[in-house]
Design a protein around this motif. Sequence first.
Motif: not given
Length: 449
Positions: A187-192
Amino acid sequence: MQTKPIETQAPAPGDAVAGGVPITSVRVMYPDLHGVARGKDVPIGEFDHAIEKGLCFCSAVMGTDLRHTPVVGGDEGYPDLIARPDLATMAPLPWEPGVAACLSDLEPAAGGAPIADPRGAVRAAQERLKALGYAPIVGPELEFFLVARDESAPHGVKRHLDHLSMVYTVGPQADPGGLVRRMTEDLATLGLEVFAVNHEFMNSQYEINLRHADAVTAADRAFRLKSAVKDIAALNGLVATFMGKPFNDQGGSGTHLHVSLNRDGANAFDAPGEPDGVSPALHRFNAGVLEHAPALMALLNPTINAYRRIQPDSLAPTHANWGWDNRSTFIRIPPERGGATRLEIRVGDGAANPYLAIAAVLAAGEDGLRRELTPPAPISGDAYRAAEAGPALPSTLEAALDALDADAVLRGALGPEIVDTFLAVKRFEIERHRAWVSDWEIDEYLHHL
């Protein structure tokens, strides 16, 4: 929202690459009134057409219950709505190589009537506060349970994956296989802007923390987090549920909203020279939320099940009140000041639609600002048993729906397309529940009466 975008114009298949894997499909998503992700997967070679023309959906999806009954929409002949990809939200999905996803903006088909649009409701709430000189900042906190699939078990799931008393425990004992940690990393790599994860109080219950952001971005992040957690769990043979109280012997899952307002680049709730270090704007916003608490309950606790968790000593409030760093109140004012000065609305159920919840809370606070409302005295200590605990909150979904129906401010802010459709679907849900014979009734009555 900061993302790692693929090309914003659809390239030839294989030209867009994420993690060494060509992007072959784009998932275009939007929330329905339940907060469930709806959408379509578009082959990358057709995505330019989706950008130009949008994607058509039957607008009755907004008036359909969770048993797939189209409660609202037939009278209009089930017309279309159009979803237009919001390219600024495009990002590849680490857990589905070859797939990128983006959110979408909704509009009625040409010549059609206005539609229910949860994301648009947050944008409208944000714009109304902007007209007053404020920029709303929201930090959602969402809790969920992970359970294993087991077709021989009740409801097809085997319950706990770990043991009691694992709250704040880290590592494989609390997160078997490291799945929730990997969820957080993806989820962190998704920009959240996911910044932490922890085990919560109950068996197999977790919370993934998101940084605060402007209201639309915060709602987008919460929506994408819920959808992603459920998808990643499914890919691993598990079920993730944000249902408020799935188990009788366990506590519930919440959606807490931390809210502040910026003005001229600074936190408008922070006031070092004022009593307790908070501004009149905070008190007025606080009073507005409390003023509309009964109606807010319908959107913050939108299921019959949600009211099972609202009971004394549950860390979910039972009355419309507030307090300084008090987790038993409806609104908690955390102790931080400066840029972190904020309200925490603690009543929300895990199943709340983050768009409707945020839009409604901002509308209620806006009303407090406009009318310069004054909140009641704060509650110290145990808010469940305080002599002046404040008005009792609705204890059933039916009572909360009646309060929403009667609340002219929230009706006007969210619009009839959302409110009337939501009320119709939820009242239909209540009637289905009223007619259903439950396991409790069988256990209680069958052998005795």
